[in-house]
Design an enzyme around this catalytic site. Structure first.
Site, PDB file in Angstrom:
ATOM      1  N   ASN A  51      32.541 -13.203 -30.457  1.00  0.00           N
ATOM      2  CA  ASN A  51      32.259 -12.492 -29.218  1.00  0.00           C
ATOM      3  C   ASN A  51      30.830 -12.788 -28.781  1.00  0.00           C
ATOM      4  O   ASN A  51      29.920 -12.951 -29.591  1.00  0.00           O
ATOM      5  CB  ASN A  51      32.535 -10.992 -29.335  1.00  0.00           C
ATOM      6  CG  ASN A  51      31.761 -10.287 -30.427  1.00  0.00           C
ATOM      7  OD1 ASN A  51      31.607 -10.787 -31.530  1.00  0.00           O
ATOM      8  ND2 ASN A  51      31.292  -9.086 -30.125  1.00  0.00           N
ATOM      9  N   GLU A  53      28.355 -11.096 -26.061  1.00  0.00           N
ATOM     10  CA  GLU A  53      28.159 -10.002 -25.124  1.00  0.00           C
ATOM     11  C   GLU A  53      27.195 -10.385 -24.006  1.00  0.00           C
ATOM     12  O   GLU A  53      26.459 -11.366 -24.110  1.00  0.00           O
ATOM     13  CB  GLU A  53      27.619  -8.767 -25.858  1.00  0.00           C
ATOM     14  CG  GLU A  53      28.635  -8.173 -26.802  1.00  0.00           C
ATOM     15  CD  GLU A  53      28.155  -6.914 -27.494  1.00  0.00           C
ATOM     16  OE1 GLU A  53      28.988  -6.243 -28.101  1.00  0.00           O
ATOM     17  OE2 GLU A  53      26.951  -6.596 -27.436  1.00  0.00           O
ATOM     18  N   CYS A  62      35.328 -12.389 -25.370  1.00  0.00           N
ATOM     19  CA  CYS A  62      35.925 -11.986 -26.648  1.00  0.00           C
ATOM     20  C   CYS A  62      36.066 -13.184 -27.573  1.00  0.00           C
ATOM     21  O   CYS A  62      36.235 -14.321 -27.132  1.00  0.00           O
ATOM     22  CB  CYS A  62      37.300 -11.377 -26.416  1.00  0.00           C
ATOM     23  SG  CYS A  62      37.281  -9.837 -25.484  1.00  0.00           S
ATOM     24  N   GLU A  64      38.562 -13.997 -29.484  1.00  0.00           N
ATOM     25  CA  GLU A  64      39.875 -14.630 -29.409  1.00  0.00           C
ATOM     26  C   GLU A  64      39.918 -15.680 -28.316  1.00  0.00           C
ATOM     27  O   GLU A  64      40.387 -16.801 -28.517  1.00  0.00           O
ATOM     28  CB  GLU A  64      40.967 -13.583 -29.145  1.00  0.00           C
ATOM     29  CG  GLU A  64      41.068 -12.522 -30.215  1.00  0.00           C
ATOM     30  CD  GLU A  64      40.246 -11.271 -29.913  1.00  0.00           C
ATOM     31  OE1 GLU A  64      39.060 -11.399 -29.534  1.00  0.00           O
ATOM     32  OE2 GLU A  64      40.780 -10.163 -30.086  1.00  0.00           O
ATOM     33  N   CYS A 100      42.351  -7.391 -27.282  1.00  0.00           N
ATOM     34  CA  CYS A 100      42.371  -6.593 -26.053  1.00  0.00           C
ATOM     35  C   CYS A 100      43.449  -7.132 -25.106  1.00  0.00           C
ATOM     36  O   CYS A 100      44.033  -8.194 -25.342  1.00  0.00           O
ATOM     37  CB  CYS A 100      40.997  -6.614 -25.380  1.00  0.00           C
ATOM     38  SG  CYS A 100      40.580  -8.175 -24.564  1.00  0.00           S
ATOM     39  N   CYS A 103      42.834 -10.726 -23.754  1.00  0.00           N
ATOM     40  CA  CYS A 103      43.097 -11.731 -24.781  1.00  0.00           C
ATOM     41  C   CYS A 103      44.591 -11.889 -25.020  1.00  0.00           C
ATOM     42  O   CYS A 103      45.090 -13.006 -25.185  1.00  0.00           O
ATOM     43  CB  CYS A 103      42.392 -11.364 -26.079  1.00  0.00           C
ATOM     44  SG  CYS A 103      40.603 -11.568 -25.990  1.00  0.00           S
TER      45      CYS A 103
END
Length: 150
Positions: A51, A53, A62, A64, A100, A103
């Protein structure tokens, strides 16, 4: 005894090792919630992401999706489409986290039968992507195939 989320001995699943290493590189200065992901392609290659940010939270990437982007950039499955078998997520959280919604949608487009393994601080969870996102929005709705052809 080693906790589930910590490094293990040689012989551990290479996908888990790769996801743990990616988690260590995560850029998470705001949430301090580091996530590492590793995807295994049908050809056995492993691609990682973490990840990343951003102060504008909506722009956060993210792990993934970063791993999937790395696989696509490496040419996995091109031009016939991405072929991914497994995704491993490693987090610092007590319960293992599932991908999420964003993703899940990206994964559904590129690997609808994906096996997902999530490793938290003290437990492991497993899913099939279809169980997490049973009716994804797909390219068929747009009148073309997933490669953008009409």
């Amino acid at each position: 005894m080693t906790a589930v989320g910590e490094a293990r001995t040689a012989g551990e699943d290479p996908l888990v090792v790769a996801a743990r290493r990616a988690r260590e590189r995560a850029y998470a200065p705001y949430s301090r919630y580091r996530v590492g992901a590793a995807v295994e392609a049908a050809d056995g290659s492993i691609h990682v992401g973490c990840n990343v940010e951003n102060a504008s939270y909506g722009l956060t990437l993210c792990a993934e999706r970063a791993a999937v982007a790395a696989a696509v950039a490496a040419g996995v499955g091109a031009p016939a489409g991405v072929r991914l078998r497994r995704l491993v997520l490693v987090t610092d959280s007590e319960p293992p986290a599932s991908p999420c919604g964003a993703c899940r949608q990206v994964l559904a487009e590129l690997a609808p039968d994906l096996e997902i393994v999530s490793i938290g601080a003290r437990a492991v969870r497993r899913w099939r992507l279809g169980d997490l996102l049973p009716d994804p929005f797909g390219g068929d709705v747009l009148g073309g195939d997933v490669r953008g052809e009409t």
